[in-house]
Design a protein around this motif. Structure first.
Motif, short mmCIF file in Angstrom:
data_model
loop_
_atom_site.label_atom_id
_atom_site.label_comp_id
_atom_site.label_asym_id
_atom_site.label_seq_id
_atom_site.Cartn_x
_atom_site.Cartn_y
_atom_site.Cartn_z
N VAL A 54 -34.68 -26.65 39.08
CA VAL A 54 -34.39 -27.78 39.98
C VAL A 54 -33.74 -28.95 39.23
O VAL A 54 -32.82 -29.58 39.75
CB VAL A 54 -35.65 -28.21 40.76
CG1 VAL A 54 -36.65 -28.91 39.86
CG2 VAL A 54 -35.28 -29.09 41.94
N GLU A 55 -34.16 -29.21 38.01
CA GLU A 55 -33.56 -30.33 37.26
C GLU A 55 -32.09 -30.05 36.98
O GLU A 55 -31.23 -30.91 37.21
CB GLU A 55 -34.30 -30.56 35.94
CG GLU A 55 -33.70 -31.69 35.12
CD GLU A 55 -34.40 -31.90 33.79
OE1 GLU A 55 -34.04 -32.87 33.11
OE2 GLU A 55 -35.27 -31.09 33.41
N ASP A 57 -30.10 -28.01 38.59
CA ASP A 57 -29.36 -28.00 39.85
C ASP A 57 -29.09 -29.42 40.35
O ASP A 57 -28.01 -29.71 40.86
CB ASP A 57 -30.12 -27.21 40.92
CG ASP A 57 -30.20 -25.72 40.60
OD1 ASP A 57 -29.40 -25.24 39.77
OD2 ASP A 57 -31.07 -25.04 41.18
N LEU A 58 -30.08 -30.29 40.19
CA LEU A 58 -29.88 -31.69 40.59
C LEU A 58 -28.83 -32.36 39.71
O LEU A 58 -27.95 -33.07 40.21
CB LEU A 58 -31.21 -32.45 40.53
CG LEU A 58 -31.16 -33.91 40.97
CD1 LEU A 58 -30.67 -34.03 42.41
CD2 LEU A 58 -32.52 -34.55 40.82
#
Length: 134
Positions: A54-55, A57-58
């Protein structure tokens, strides 16, 4: 009617066609989804909410937006230079600033294991978000 009169009408048709293609990219309504347990024949690419990535991708999303804005600013700067709106000093500062921003973007991409090409999102029938780099 002149050829120019048909120009805006054709442009409106092109915009309408692009909007139609974009609306096809909207999430499916529940009635359009296959029953539970069945896999759709053409699975849509969705955002993966994997906690492990998630990090990254963000960061990829944020860097994509920053790169889009950087390219827009670069085009605007070139337009202003072509128009003669800037002094030589302003042109030099603007060029140096855009170069530093590009270098910083490259550094951030490397830090998160991304390439500049990774930032060019595929929008399906609309093509890619960013123009192909030279």
């Amino acid at each position: 009617m002149t050829a120019e009169a048909g120009g805006p009408e054709r442009r409106l048709e092109e915009v309408a066609e692009a909007a139609t293609r974009a609306f096809r990219l909207l999430p499916a309504a529940p009635r359009d989804l296959p029953p539970p347990g069945r896999t759709p024949q053409n699975p849509a690419r969705r955002i993966s909410a994997d906690p492990d990535t998630v990090e990254r991708d963000l960061i990829k999303l944020v860097l994509t937006l920053v790169e889009l804005l950087r390219q827009l600013m670069e085009r605007q700067a070139l337009h202003r230079v072509d128009q003669g709106d800037l002094t030589e000093d302003q042109e030099e500062r603007l060029g140096a600033t855009l170069l530093v921003l590009h270098d910083r973007m490259t550094d951030l991409c490397a830090q998160y294991g991304l390439s500049m090409e990774d930032l060019n999102l595929d929008l399906g029938p609309l093509g890619t978000l960013l123009p192909k780099s030279d």
